[in-house]
Design a protein around this motif. Structure first.
Motif, mmCIF file in Angstrom:
data_model
loop_
_atom_site.group_PDB
_atom_site.id
_atom_site.type_symbol
_atom_site.label_atom_id
_atom_site.label_comp_id
_atom_site.label_asym_id
_atom_site.label_seq_id
_atom_site.Cartn_x
_atom_site.Cartn_y
_atom_site.Cartn_z
ATOM 1 N N MET A 1 0.838 -1.185 0.000
ATOM 2 C CA MET A 1 0.000 0.000 0.000
ATOM 3 C C MET A 1 0.886 1.253 0.000
ATOM 4 S SD MET A 1 -3.010 0.863 2.632
ATOM 5 C CE MET A 1 -3.421 2.508 2.985
ATOM 6 N N VAL A 2 0.569 2.187 -0.862
ATOM 7 C CA VAL A 2 1.342 3.425 -0.973
ATOM 8 C C VAL A 2 0.826 4.433 0.044
ATOM 9 C CG1 VAL A 2 1.928 5.351 -2.485
ATOM 10 C CG2 VAL A 2 1.775 3.042 -3.425
ATOM 11 N N GLU A 3 1.747 4.995 0.807
ATOM 12 C CA GLU A 3 1.379 6.032 1.775
ATOM 13 C C GLU A 3 1.494 7.402 1.111
ATOM 14 O OE1 GLU A 3 2.810 7.853 6.089
ATOM 15 O OE2 GLU A 3 3.768 6.048 5.319
ATOM 16 N N TRP A 4 0.432 8.192 1.228
ATOM 17 C CA TRP A 4 0.394 9.525 0.629
ATOM 18 C C TRP A 4 0.498 10.579 1.718
ATOM 19 C CZ3 TRP A 4 -0.782 10.598 -4.708
ATOM 20 C CH2 TRP A 4 -0.881 9.445 -5.476
ATOM 21 N N ARG A 5 1.039 11.731 1.350
ATOM 22 C CA ARG A 5 1.200 12.835 2.293
ATOM 23 C C ARG A 5 0.978 14.154 1.554
ATOM 24 N NH1 ARG A 5 6.831 12.990 4.849
ATOM 25 N NH2 ARG A 5 6.069 11.069 5.751
#
Length: 129
Positions: A1-5
């Protein structure tokens, strides 16, 4: 899962003269580079604040940006840059807030004479398409 910020991207350019056409050319070039270098889609953009120096009043940068595909829903604001006597003339700056993957590098965009503002953030011309 890609973590976005949420991330902030800075940029600036200059225009050759205070005309709608010159401002449109510079703003479109600046936003083209913003999208390309940061692999952005307008749906990733939270907001963008444009500033212009006091010698630019032919049009609003946000009005130019809204003409781009999918940019009509981006929250935008135009303001006048604080005047400093020795500052760069005919300059358009932006501060963009975007959602990006945490691992994605951020590329700040400084074009034309605005490269003098942040030479540490400028890509060498050989890397530009």
């Amino acid at each position: 899962m890609v973590e976005w910020r949420m991330r902030a991207i800075r940029g600036a350019t200059t225009v050759s003269e205070n005309t709608v056409e010159a401002m449109q050319e510079s703003v479109m070039e600046l936003l083209d580079e913003l999208e390309k270098r940061n692999q952005l889609h307008p749906s990733d953009i939270i907001s963008i604040t444009f500033t212009v120096t006091q010698d630019l009043d032919a049009t609003f940068p946000a009005a130019i940006a809204r003409q781009r595909p999918h940019w009509d829903t981006v929250a935008m604001l135009d303001v006048q840059q604080m005047h400093v006597e020795s500052s760069l003339k005919h300059c358009i700056r932006f501060l963009v807030h975007v959602y990006l993957p945490v691992s994605a590098p951020v590329s700040h965009i400084y074009l034309r004479q605005a490269q003098k503002l942040r030479p540490d953030w400028c890509l060498p011309l050989a890397h530009r398409d």
